[in-house]
Design an enzyme around this catalytic site. Structure first.
Site, PDB file in Angstrom:
ATOM      1  N   SER A   1      -6.376 -12.480   4.612  1.00  0.00           N
ATOM      2  CA  SER A   1      -4.946 -12.435   4.954  1.00  0.00           C
ATOM      3  C   SER A   1      -4.778 -12.926   6.388  1.00  0.00           C
ATOM      4  O   SER A   1      -5.733 -12.858   7.179  1.00  0.00           O
ATOM      5  CB  SER A   1      -4.451 -10.987   4.862  1.00  0.00           C
ATOM      6  OG  SER A   1      -3.160 -10.870   5.422  1.00  0.00           O
TER       7      SER A   1
ATOM      8  N   TYR B   1      -4.854  -2.052   6.612  1.00  0.00           N
ATOM      9  CA  TYR B   1      -4.892  -3.322   5.870  1.00  0.00           C
ATOM     10  C   TYR B   1      -5.601  -4.388   6.703  1.00  0.00           C
ATOM     11  O   TYR B   1      -6.498  -5.082   6.211  1.00  0.00           O
ATOM     12  CB  TYR B   1      -3.467  -3.755   5.535  1.00  0.00           C
ATOM     13  CG  TYR B   1      -3.396  -4.979   4.651  1.00  0.00           C
ATOM     14  CD1 TYR B   1      -3.764  -4.910   3.303  1.00  0.00           C
ATOM     15  CD2 TYR B   1      -2.956  -6.198   5.153  1.00  0.00           C
ATOM     16  CE1 TYR B   1      -3.685  -6.025   2.488  1.00  0.00           C
ATOM     17  CE2 TYR B   1      -2.877  -7.317   4.335  1.00  0.00           C
ATOM     18  CZ  TYR B   1      -3.248  -7.220   3.005  1.00  0.00           C
ATOM     19  OH  TYR B   1      -3.175  -8.342   2.194  1.00  0.00           O
TER      20      TYR B   1
ATOM     21  N   ALA C   1      -7.652  -4.089   9.255  1.00  0.00           N
ATOM     22  CA  ALA C   1      -9.081  -3.811   9.457  1.00  0.00           C
ATOM     23  C   ALA C   1      -9.865  -4.164   8.198  1.00  0.00           C
ATOM     24  O   ALA C   1     -10.940  -4.780   8.267  1.00  0.00           O
ATOM     25  CB  ALA C   1      -9.280  -2.335   9.817  1.00  0.00           C
TER      26      ALA C   1
ATOM     27  N   ILE D   1       3.218 -14.481   0.732  1.00  0.00           N
ATOM     28  CA  ILE D   1       3.251 -15.185  -0.557  1.00  0.00           C
ATOM     29  C   ILE D   1       4.078 -14.325  -1.517  1.00  0.00           C
ATOM     30  O   ILE D   1       3.949 -13.094  -1.526  1.00  0.00           O
ATOM     31  CB  ILE D   1       1.812 -15.359  -1.123  1.00  0.00           C
ATOM     32  CG1 ILE D   1       0.847 -15.935  -0.075  1.00  0.00           C
ATOM     33  CG2 ILE D   1       1.841 -16.176  -2.401  1.00  0.00           C
ATOM     34  CD1 ILE D   1       1.073 -17.349   0.356  1.00  0.00           C
TER      35      ILE D   1
HETATM   36  N1  LIG Z   1       1.218 -11.441  -1.190  1.00  0.00           N
HETATM   37  C1  LIG Z   1       0.944 -11.704   0.064  1.00  0.00           C
HETATM   38  O1  LIG Z   1       1.828 -12.072   0.860  1.00  0.00           O
HETATM   39  C2  LIG Z   1      -0.463 -11.596   0.562  1.00  0.00           C
HETATM   40  C3  LIG Z   1      -0.738 -12.102   1.833  1.00  0.00           C
HETATM   41  C4  LIG Z   1      -2.048 -12.089   2.301  1.00  0.00           C
HETATM   42  C5  LIG Z   1      -3.062 -11.609   1.507  1.00  0.00           C
HETATM   43  N2  LIG Z   1      -2.797 -11.107   0.273  1.00  0.00           N
HETATM   44  C6  LIG Z   1      -3.925 -10.665  -0.544  1.00  0.00           C
HETATM   45  O2  LIG Z   1      -3.977 -11.473  -1.687  1.00  0.00           O
HETATM   46  C7  LIG Z   1      -4.651 -10.800  -2.742  1.00  0.00           C
HETATM   47  C8  LIG Z   1      -3.810 -10.892  -4.018  1.00  0.00           C
HETATM   48  O3  LIG Z   1      -2.629 -10.119  -3.813  1.00  0.00           O
HETATM   49  P1  LIG Z   1      -1.237 -10.476  -4.517  1.00  0.00           P
HETATM   50  O4  LIG Z   1      -0.265 -10.725  -3.447  1.00  0.00           O
HETATM   51  O5  LIG Z   1      -1.470 -11.485  -5.566  1.00  0.00           O
HETATM   52  O6  LIG Z   1      -0.881  -9.039  -5.098  1.00  0.00           O
HETATM   53  P2  LIG Z   1      -0.582  -8.502  -6.560  1.00  0.00           P
HETATM   54  O7  LIG Z   1      -0.243  -7.074  -6.352  1.00  0.00           O
HETATM   55  O8  LIG Z   1       0.373  -9.377  -7.283  1.00  0.00           O
HETATM   56  O9  LIG Z   1      -2.006  -8.612  -7.290  1.00  0.00           O
HETATM   57  C9  LIG Z   1      -3.079  -7.804  -6.923  1.00  0.00           C
HETATM   58  C10 LIG Z   1      -3.906  -7.525  -8.165  1.00  0.00           C
HETATM   59  O10 LIG Z   1      -5.063  -6.776  -7.755  1.00  0.00           O
HETATM   60  C11 LIG Z   1      -5.258  -5.737  -8.697  1.00  0.00           C
HETATM   61  N3  LIG Z   1      -5.988  -4.624  -8.089  1.00  0.00           N
HETATM   62  C12 LIG Z   1      -5.558  -3.794  -7.111  1.00  0.00           C
HETATM   63  N4  LIG Z   1      -6.505  -2.881  -6.844  1.00  0.00           N
HETATM   64  C13 LIG Z   1      -7.544  -3.144  -7.658  1.00  0.00           C
HETATM   65  C14 LIG Z   1      -8.804  -2.533  -7.864  1.00  0.00           C
HETATM   66  N5  LIG Z   1      -9.178  -1.441  -7.180  1.00  0.00           N
HETATM   67  N6  LIG Z   1      -9.652  -3.081  -8.770  1.00  0.00           N
HETATM   68  C15 LIG Z   1      -9.275  -4.162  -9.492  1.00  0.00           C
HETATM   69  N7  LIG Z   1      -8.081  -4.757  -9.361  1.00  0.00           N
HETATM   70  C16 LIG Z   1      -7.226  -4.253  -8.453  1.00  0.00           C
HETATM   71  C17 LIG Z   1      -3.855  -5.317  -9.124  1.00  0.00           C
HETATM   72  O11 LIG Z   1      -3.857  -4.601 -10.363  1.00  0.00           O
HETATM   73  C18 LIG Z   1      -3.158  -6.666  -9.210  1.00  0.00           C
HETATM   74  O12 LIG Z   1      -3.286  -7.246 -10.492  1.00  0.00           O
HETATM   75  C19 LIG Z   1      -4.850  -9.377  -2.244  1.00  0.00           C
HETATM   76  O13 LIG Z   1      -6.173  -9.235  -1.782  1.00  0.00           O
HETATM   77  C20 LIG Z   1      -3.873  -9.258  -1.090  1.00  0.00           C
HETATM   78  O14 LIG Z   1      -4.280  -8.299  -0.147  1.00  0.00           O
HETATM   79  C21 LIG Z   1      -1.512 -11.078  -0.206  1.00  0.00           C
END
Ligand SMILES: NC(=O)c1ccc[n+]([C@@H]2O[C@H](COP(=O)([O-])OP(=O)(O)OC[C@H]3O[C@@H](n4cnc5c(N)ncnc54)[C@H](O)[C@@H]3O)[C@@H](O)[C@H]2O)c1
Length: 245
Positions: free
Chosen positions: A138, A151, A153, A183
């Site tokens: 991230s 988050y 860290a 995103i």
């Molecule tokens: N959306 C953003 O703006 C953003 C920005 C930077 C980083 N991220 C990172 O991107 C990645 C994807 O996130 P997203 O935005 O697509 O979110 P999202 O919530 O749409 O998808 C996350 C998925 O991870 C699964 N998940 C959560 N905990 C889990 C676990 N313990 N075991 C297995 N699956 C698990 C959830 O069920 C979900 O399907 C994440 O690592 C998030 O931290 C997101």
């Protein structure tokens, strides 16, 4: 599509939603055989069914479960060439109010998760010709933001974990992180459903829009093919120009 992933077998975590799902869709179009993991078993099965992929209900924070599931996936696909660590959780709370259990959960999922999955996949990756590991970190791994001690860290840890993997596992295994900005996914729905928040978030980035899951999926594709064959141990912001300031 161009078949850029023909013959490659890839595990994707967090594939029931958001970026993990978009990566699964693009990778399937590009010819990869996929094992999709998510703690949302029903959701990941629905995604997998539409892509003829394999689906596994799995909590990435549960090391024993991960070991069983990744081993089963590697056996079913007769090997693994790549891992995408996309599963993640977010709690934005000022440090004074942050519940220690929430800290533990973020470290458990966002940092221990990539460790567990990569460790379990390693015996398979070592058998592959050119293996790749991609961690979705991230912009929070690169810069401090209010309310994100846990988050940020966990994500900074995941990015450095991935950089160190690149050192330890070369030359046949490459490892890179993607650092997305905001995103539009379920995780950030609270933000992009609110016009005021959206306006503030878009105003501060050079490209004047929020990111789409496909923006991240294309970066994951780059890191999972020979297009990035001389690139390892990097952190690529996919953030429209958010993290430079
Ligand atoms: N959306 C953003 O703006 C953003 C920005 C930077 C980083 N991220 C990172 O991107 C990645 C994807 O996130 P997203 O935005 O697509 O979110 P999202 O919530 O749409 O998808 C996350 C998925 O991870 C699964 N998940 C959560 N905990 C889990 C676990 N313990 N075991 C297995 N699956 C698990 C959830 O069920 C979900 O399907 C994440 O690592 C998030 O931290 C997101």
């Amino acid at each position: 599509m161009t078949g850029k992933l023909d013959g490659r077998r890839i595990v994707i975590t967090g594939a029931a939603s958001g970026m993990g799902r978009a990566i699964a869709v693009l990778f399937s179009q590009e010819g990869a055989a996929l094992a999709l993991l998510d703690r949302n078993e029903e959701g990941v099965k629905a995604v997998a069914a539409s892509l003829s992929a394999r689906a596994y209900g799995c909590d990435v924070a549960d090391r024993q479960m991960v070991n069983q599931v990744v081993e089963a996936a590697g056996m079913e696909l007769a090997g693994l060439d790549g891992v995408i660590n996309a599963a993640g959780i977010l709690d934005i709370t000022p440090f004074g109010d942050l519940d220690p259990d929430s800290w533990d959960r973020m470290i458990g999922v966002n940092l221990n998760g990539p460790f567990n999955v990569t460790k379990a996949a390693l015996p398979f990756l070592r058998q592959a010709d050119q293996a790749t590991i991609v961690t979705i970190a991230s912009v929070s791994a690169l810069m401090p933001m209010p309310g994100t001690t846990g988050y940020s860290a966990s994500k900074a840890g995941a990015a450095m974990f991935t950089k160190c993997l690149a050192m330890d596992l070369g030359p046949n295994i490459r490892a890179n992180s993607i650092c997305p900005g905001v995103i539009k996914t379920e995780m950030t729905r609270f933000l992009w459903e609110n016009p005021e928040h959206t306006a503030r978030a878009t105003e501060r980035v050079a490209l004047k829009r929020l990111g789409e899951t496909e923006d991240v999926a294309r970066a994951a594709l780059f890191f999972s093919t020979e297009d990035s064959g001389f690139t390892t141990g990097t952190e690529l912001p996919v953030d429209g120009g958010f993290s430079w300031r």
